[in-house]
Write a protein that holds these residues in place. Structure first.
Motif, mmCIF file in Angstrom:
data_model
loop_
_atom_site.group_PDB
_atom_site.id
_atom_site.type_symbol
_atom_site.label_atom_id
_atom_site.label_comp_id
_atom_site.label_asym_id
_atom_site.label_seq_id
_atom_site.Cartn_x
_atom_site.Cartn_y
_atom_site.Cartn_z
ATOM 1 N N VAL A 60 26.210 -33.910 -33.550
ATOM 2 C CA VAL A 60 26.378 -33.630 -32.115
ATOM 3 C C VAL A 60 25.308 -32.678 -31.610
ATOM 4 C CG1 VAL A 60 28.859 -34.067 -32.165
ATOM 5 C CG2 VAL A 60 28.007 -31.748 -32.586
ATOM 6 N N THR A 61 24.448 -32.155 -32.504
ATOM 7 C CA THR A 61 23.362 -31.269 -32.082
ATOM 8 C C THR A 61 22.068 -32.062 -31.957
ATOM 9 O OG1 THR A 61 22.757 -30.659 -34.347
ATOM 10 C CG2 THR A 61 24.457 -29.340 -33.277
ATOM 11 N N GLU A 62 21.118 -31.497 -31.223
ATOM 12 C CA GLU A 62 19.872 -32.212 -30.953
ATOM 13 C C GLU A 62 18.655 -31.576 -31.604
ATOM 14 O OE1 GLU A 62 19.478 -32.732 -26.756
ATOM 15 O OE2 GLU A 62 21.228 -34.045 -26.596
ATOM 16 N N ILE A 63 18.811 -30.459 -32.295
ATOM 17 C CA ILE A 63 17.677 -29.853 -32.977
ATOM 18 C C ILE A 63 17.115 -30.850 -33.989
ATOM 19 C CG2 ILE A 63 19.188 -28.812 -34.726
ATOM 20 C CD1 ILE A 63 17.191 -26.501 -34.896
ATOM 21 N N SER A 64 15.796 -30.900 -34.125
ATOM 22 C CA SER A 64 15.208 -31.849 -35.065
ATOM 23 C C SER A 64 15.459 -31.389 -36.500
ATOM 24 C CB SER A 64 13.700 -31.979 -34.821
ATOM 25 O OG SER A 64 13.020 -30.814 -35.259
ATOM 26 N N LEU A 65 15.453 -32.335 -37.407
ATOM 27 C CA LEU A 65 15.674 -32.029 -38.813
ATOM 28 C C LEU A 65 14.557 -31.129 -39.348
ATOM 29 C CD1 LEU A 65 17.901 -32.826 -40.790
ATOM 30 C CD2 LEU A 65 16.460 -34.710 -41.554
ATOM 31 N N ARG A 66 13.347 -31.347 -38.856
ATOM 32 C CA ARG A 66 12.246 -30.504 -39.314
ATOM 33 C C ARG A 66 12.428 -29.060 -38.866
ATOM 34 N NH1 ARG A 66 5.862 -31.601 -38.211
ATOM 35 N NH2 ARG A 66 6.618 -33.740 -37.988
ATOM 36 N N LYS A 67 12.862 -28.867 -37.632
ATOM 37 C CA LYS A 67 13.123 -27.518 -37.129
ATOM 38 C C LYS A 67 14.259 -26.859 -37.909
ATOM 39 C CE LYS A 67 10.158 -26.953 -33.755
ATOM 40 N NZ LYS A 67 9.139 -25.854 -33.827
ATOM 41 N N ARG A 68 15.282 -27.643 -38.217
ATOM 42 C CA ARG A 68 16.402 -27.089 -38.980
ATOM 43 C C ARG A 68 15.940 -26.675 -40.371
ATOM 44 N NH1 ARG A 68 19.539 -23.971 -39.681
ATOM 45 N NH2 ARG A 68 21.679 -24.202 -40.407
ATOM 46 N N ALA A 69 15.068 -27.482 -40.973
ATOM 47 C CA ALA A 69 14.529 -27.135 -42.283
ATOM 48 C C ALA A 69 13.697 -25.854 -42.216
ATOM 49 C CB ALA A 69 13.692 -28.289 -42.830
ATOM 50 N N GLU A 70 12.949 -25.688 -41.135
ATOM 51 C CA GLU A 70 12.157 -24.466 -40.967
ATOM 52 C C GLU A 70 13.066 -23.246 -40.835
ATOM 53 O OE1 GLU A 70 9.812 -25.427 -37.575
ATOM 54 O OE2 GLU A 70 8.385 -26.676 -38.706
ATOM 55 N N GLN A 71 14.180 -23.398 -40.118
ATOM 56 C CA GLN A 71 15.143 -22.298 -40.009
ATOM 57 C C GLN A 71 15.703 -21.930 -41.380
ATOM 58 O OE1 GLN A 71 18.100 -23.718 -37.265
ATOM 59 N NE2 GLN A 71 16.869 -23.288 -35.440
ATOM 60 N N LEU A 72 16.063 -22.932 -42.160
ATOM 61 C CA LEU A 72 16.599 -22.686 -43.490
ATOM 62 C C LEU A 72 15.545 -22.084 -44.415
ATOM 63 C CD1 LEU A 72 18.758 -25.903 -43.947
ATOM 64 C CD2 LEU A 72 19.588 -23.576 -43.596
ATOM 65 N N SER A 73 14.292 -22.446 -44.191
ATOM 66 C CA SER A 73 13.206 -21.858 -44.968
ATOM 67 C C SER A 73 13.080 -20.367 -44.683
ATOM 68 C CB SER A 73 11.893 -22.582 -44.656
ATOM 69 O OG SER A 73 10.825 -21.999 -45.357
ATOM 70 N N ARG A 74 13.161 -20.015 -43.406
ATOM 71 C CA ARG A 74 13.088 -18.593 -43.045
ATOM 72 C C ARG A 74 14.278 -17.815 -43.591
ATOM 73 N NH1 ARG A 74 11.065 -20.906 -38.217
ATOM 74 N NH2 ARG A 74 13.107 -20.827 -37.191
ATOM 75 N N ALA A 75 15.416 -18.494 -43.770
ATOM 76 C CA ALA A 75 16.615 -17.844 -44.303
ATOM 77 C C ALA A 75 16.591 -17.763 -45.833
ATOM 78 C CB ALA A 75 17.859 -18.602 -43.850
ATOM 79 N N GLY A 76 15.586 -18.355 -46.451
ATOM 80 C CA GLY A 76 15.471 -18.295 -47.901
ATOM 81 C C GLY A 76 16.197 -19.392 -48.642
ATOM 82 N N VAL A 77 16.712 -20.392 -47.925
ATOM 83 C CA VAL A 77 17.456 -21.485 -48.550
ATOM 84 C C VAL A 77 16.514 -22.544 -49.104
ATOM 85 C CG1 VAL A 77 19.216 -23.265 -48.189
ATOM 86 C CG2 VAL A 77 19.387 -21.072 -46.980
#
Length: 379
Positions: A60-77
Motif C-alpha cells: 500500500v506504500t509507494e516508496i520505490s524498492l531501491r529507496k527502501r533498500a537505501e534506507q535499510l542500508s543507512r540503518a545497518g541492515v
C-alpha cells in the motif's frame, strides 16, 4: 528447474526488501546464503535454486524498492554498497509490485478479483512454474468467529453480496488460493486459518504454512524449554521484555495488534513443559531502536530438593536480517511441496513458526527433525 515466483504481501517493507536484496546478492555472487536453513550442508531436498526466484508483490506504500533498500542500508541492515550494485534487480522487482488492498476501498469481491489477476499476470509474464505468496505485512488484531468463516460457500455468498467480512491477511490468502498458489503466513495474523479457506486450499490443491515467523526470543524459548523438560527441572516462571523499533514495533504499539503477537509468543513454554507457567511477554515500541530489537528474559526454575534457581538472557538482533532468509527457505519448500502434490496445511514446516499450524510440536529439535524428514521426502 523452472523458475518460481515469490509474491510478497508488504513487498516494500523491511523483511520483504531484505529478502529481495539478499536473493539478488546471492544470485550475483556478492554474498553467501548465510542464515538460509535450506542452504545448510546437511540439508536434503531438491529445491529451486535461490537464483531462480523471481520477486513481486502487493503493497500500500509507494516508496520505490531501491529507496527502501537505501534506507535499510543507512540503518545497518543491508551492506552499504548493495543498493547500488543491485539497482537493476531491485528495479525489476519494483516493477512487479502492485497496489495492495486498503480496507474500505471498494468491496472485497472486486478486490479479490484484482489481486488474483495481479498474481496470475505475474506468473504469466515470467512463465513461472508456480508462485508462492508470502505475507510479511503488518500484524493485524485477532478476529472473532463468524458463521461465514466456517464454510466456503457461505463466505463466497457474503462476498458476492458486497459484504466486507475478511481481515486483510485472509483476503490475500483467499486470492492466493484462487490463483492456484501456495501461501505462507509469516505474521501472527489470521491469514489462511479460517475453515472456509482450508476448504478452498484443498479444493485448489495448494499447500500453505504458518504462522508468525520464529526469529528471536521465541526461537531461544523453543530451544531452552525442552532442556528444562528433559532434565526434569520445573520452570516456575518465564517473563520477557521485548523492545522493538521500526515498522513492526510501531504496529505493535497498538494494543489490539500487540495481542496477536503476545498470544503467539506466550504459548511455547507452557506447551513444551506440559503445564501452565507463570509470566508473560511484554512488548514495547522504542522508536530509537530503528530496525533492531532487544529481548530480555528472566526464568525461575526448581531442581532437586526444591532448590530454586534462575536464568537470564538478552537477545539483540536485526529482525529483518533474521526473517528474510526464512522467507526464502519457506518459499522454496512450499513451492517444492506444491510440485510434489501436497495440499492443505504443512505441519512439517512448524520449525519456522511461533504458532505452527497443523501441529502441537514446539520443541525446536523435534521440529527440525521433522523438517529434515520432510525435505528428504520432497527429494
Amino acid at each position: 528447474m523452472d523458475k518460481v515466483g515469490v509474491w510478497l504481501i508488504g513487498a516494500r517493507g523491511s523483511v520483504a526488501t531484505t529478502a529481495t536484496v539478499g536473493a539478488a546478492a546471492i544470485r550475483s555472487g556478492v554474498t553467501s546464503p548465510q542464515g538460509c536453513v535450506t542452504e545448510s550442508p546437511d540439508f536434503p531436498g531438491h529445491l529451486v535454486p535461490l537464483a531462480d526466484l523471481v520477486f513481486g508483490g502487493h503493497d500500500v506504500t509507494e516508496i520505490s524498492l531501491r529507496k527502501r533498500a537505501e534506507q535499510l542500508s543507512r540503518a545497518g541492515v543491508i551492506p552499504p554498497d548493495l543498493p547500488r550494485l543491485l539497482a537493476s534487480d531491485l528495479d525489476a522487482a519494483d516493477a512487479e509490485i502492485r497496489p495492495g488492498h486498503v480496507p474500505g476501498d471498494g468491496g472485497q469481491a472486486a478486490a479479490a478479483a484484482r489481486l488474483i489477476g495481479d498474481i496470475a499476470g505475474f506468473r504469466a509474464r515470467h512463465r513461472l512454474a508456480r508462485v508462492v505468496v508470502v505475507n510479511v505485512s503488518s500484524t493485524e488484531p485477532p478476529v472473532g468467529p463468524r458463521p461465514e468463516f466456517e464454510r466456503l460457500a457461505d463466505l463466497e455468498e457474503r462476498l458476492a453480496a458486497g459484504d466486507d467480512v475478511l481481515p486483510p491477511s485472509s483476503l490475500y490468502a483467499y486470492a492466493a488460493f484462487h490463483a492456484g498458489c501456495g501461501y505462507v503466513e509469516f505474521t501472527p495474523s489470521t491469514g489462511p486459518t479460517l475453515p472456509a479457506l482450508a476448504e478452498l486450499a484443498a479444493l485448489r490443491d495448494v499447500p500453505y504454512a504458518g504462522r508468525d515467523g520464529k526469529t528471536g526470543e521465541t526461537l531461544i524459548k523453543s530451544a531452552l524449554a525442552p532442556m528444562f523438560a528433559g532434565r526434569a527441572l520445573r520452570v516456575r516462571s518465564w517473563s520477557g521484555l521485548n523492545l522493538l523499533g521500526g515498522g513492526d514495533g510501531a504496529t505493535l504499539a497498538d494494543p489490539a495488534a500487540r495481542s496477536s503477537k503476545q498470544l503467539s509468543k506466550d504459548q511455547v513454554v507452557a506447551k513444551v513443559m506440559g503445564e501452565p507457567v507463570e509470566g508473560q511477554t511484554h512488548i514495547d515500541y522504542v522508536q530509537d531502536l530503528g530496525e533492531w530489537k532487544t529481548a530480555w528474559d528472566h526464568v525461575t526454575f526448581e531442581g532437586f530438593l526444591g532448590v530454586r534457581m534462575a536464568l537470564q538472557f538478552t537477545w539483540q538482533g536485526c529482525d529483518s536480517a533474521l526473517a528474510a532468509p526464512l522467507v526464502l527457505d519457506l518459499a522454496r519448500l512450499v513451492a517444492r511441496a506444491h510440485e510434489k502434490g501436497r495440499r492443505g496445511v504443512l505441519p512439517e514446516l512448524g520449525y519456522f513458526f511461533k504458532n505452527p499450524l497443523g501441529t502441537h510440536e514446539h520443541a525446536l529439535a523435534g521440529q527440525y527433525a521433522r523438517l529434515l524428514a520432510f525435505a528428504e521426502e520432497l527429494s
